[in-house]
Design a protein around this motif. Structure first.
Motif, PDB file in Angstrom:
ATOM      1  N   TRP A  40       0.831  -1.195   0.000  1.00 26.13           N
ATOM      2  CA  TRP A  40       0.000   0.000   0.000  1.00 26.13           C
ATOM      3  C   TRP A  40       0.864   1.243   0.000  1.00 26.13           C
ATOM      4  O   TRP A  40       2.022   1.219   0.380  1.00 26.13           O
ATOM      5  N   HIS A  41       0.245   2.353  -0.359  1.00 28.94           N
ATOM      6  CA  HIS A  41       0.879   3.649  -0.171  1.00 28.94           C
ATOM      7  C   HIS A  41       0.806   3.961   1.326  1.00 28.94           C
ATOM      8  O   HIS A  41      -0.134   3.536   2.010  1.00 28.94           O
ATOM      9  N   GLU A  42       1.785   4.683   1.837  1.00 30.39           N
ATOM     10  CA  GLU A  42       1.808   5.001   3.274  1.00 30.39           C
ATOM     11  C   GLU A  42       0.546   5.719   3.731  1.00 30.39           C
ATOM     12  O   GLU A  42       0.095   5.523   4.864  1.00 30.39           O
ATOM     13  N   SER A  43      -0.027   6.541   2.869  1.00 31.25           N
ATOM     14  CA  SER A  43      -1.224   7.293   3.266  1.00 31.25           C
ATOM     15  C   SER A  43      -2.400   6.367   3.572  1.00 31.25           C
ATOM     16  O   SER A  43      -3.238   6.689   4.418  1.00 31.25           O
ATOM     17  N   LYS A  44      -2.458   5.224   2.913  1.00 32.79           N
ATOM     18  CA  LYS A  44      -3.557   4.282   3.174  1.00 32.79           C
ATOM     19  C   LYS A  44      -3.465   3.723   4.586  1.00 32.79           C
ATOM     20  O   LYS A  44      -4.458   3.688   5.314  1.00 32.79           O
ATOM     21  N   SER A  45      -2.282   3.299   4.997  1.00 33.74           N
ATOM     22  CA  SER A  45      -2.151   2.759   6.349  1.00 33.74           C
ATOM     23  C   SER A  45      -2.354   3.861   7.382  1.00 33.74           C
ATOM     24  O   SER A  45      -2.904   3.615   8.455  1.00 33.74           O
ATOM     25  N   SER A  46      -1.974   5.084   7.058  1.00 34.96           N
ATOM     26  CA  SER A  46      -2.199   6.202   7.975  1.00 34.96           C
ATOM     27  C   SER A  46      -3.689   6.485   8.140  1.00 34.96           C
ATOM     28  O   SER A  46      -4.162   6.722   9.252  1.00 34.96           O
ATOM     29  N   ARG A  47      -4.426   6.469   7.020  1.00 36.55           N
ATOM     30  CA  ARG A  47      -5.873   6.709   7.095  1.00 36.55           C
ATOM     31  C   ARG A  47      -6.568   5.617   7.895  1.00 36.55           C
ATOM     32  O   ARG A  47      -7.435   5.895   8.720  1.00 36.55           O
ATOM     33  N   LEU A  48      -6.191   4.371   7.664  1.00 33.64           N
ATOM     34  CA  LEU A  48      -6.794   3.266   8.418  1.00 33.64           C
ATOM     35  C   LEU A  48      -6.491   3.394   9.903  1.00 33.64           C
ATOM     36  O   LEU A  48      -7.349   3.184  10.746  1.00 33.64           O
ATOM     37  N   ASP A  49      -5.256   3.739  10.212  1.00 30.05           N
ATOM     38  CA  ASP A  49      -4.846   3.892  11.599  1.00 30.05           C
ATOM     39  C   ASP A  49      -5.641   5.013  12.275  1.00 30.05           C
ATOM     40  O   ASP A  49      -6.138   4.853  13.380  1.00 30.05           O
ATOM     41  N   LEU A  50      -5.783   6.130  11.586  1.00 27.14           N
ATOM     42  CA  LEU A  50      -6.534   7.253  12.127  1.00 27.14           C
ATOM     43  C   LEU A  50      -8.004   6.867  12.321  1.00 27.14           C
ATOM     44  O   LEU A  50      -8.587   7.157  13.374  1.00 27.14           O
ATOM     45  N   ASP A  51      -8.597   6.214  11.336  1.00 26.79           N
ATOM     46  CA  ASP A  51      -9.991   5.760  11.467  1.00 26.79           C
ATOM     47  C   ASP A  51     -10.165   4.856  12.673  1.00 26.79           C
ATOM     48  O   ASP A  51     -11.137   4.965  13.398  1.00 26.79           O
ATOM     49  N   ALA A  52      -9.223   3.960  12.883  1.00 23.75           N
ATOM     50  CA  ALA A  52      -9.319   3.016  13.996  1.00 23.75           C
ATOM     51  C   ALA A  52      -9.246   3.754  15.324  1.00 23.75           C
ATOM     52  O   ALA A  52     -10.007   3.460  16.253  1.00 23.75           O
ATOM     53  N   ARG A  53      -8.349   4.716  15.446  1.00 23.65           N
ATOM     54  CA  ARG A  53      -8.164   5.428  16.719  1.00 23.65           C
ATOM     55  C   ARG A  53      -9.322   6.373  16.996  1.00 23.65           C
ATOM     56  O   ARG A  53      -9.713   6.545  18.147  1.00 23.65           O
ATOM     57  N   VAL A  54      -9.896   6.956  15.965  1.00 26.45           N
ATOM     58  CA  VAL A  54     -11.020   7.872  16.152  1.00 26.45           C
ATOM     59  C   VAL A  54     -12.257   7.100  16.609  1.00 26.45           C
ATOM     60  O   VAL A  54     -12.993   7.557  17.474  1.00 26.45           O
TER      61      VAL A  54
END
Length: 56
Positions: A40-54
């Motif tokens: 994946w592109h790094e932004s995808k894992s960042s978005r998933l991580d942010l969604d999970a924490r929110v």
């Protein structure tokens, strides 16, 4: 009917993001490493991580 399918998909996506976040933390890998391992592109894992924490 479209609303229930859409909310169902969103709920499943949120649950997947939260599970992926927990697995990533347990494995001790970074978001960058997760992205590389998954192709994946790094932004995808960042978005998933942010969604999970929110939503956690």
């Amino acid at each position: 009917m479209t609303e229930s399918v859409s909310s169902s998909v969103q709920s499943a996506g949120a649950a997947l993001a939260e599970r992926l976040w927990k697995v990533r933390l347990d494995a001790g890998i970074t978001k960058r490493e997760l992205a590389a391992r998954c192709g994946w592109h790094e932004s995808k894992s960042s978005r998933l991580d942010l969604d999970a924490r929110v939503k956690a």
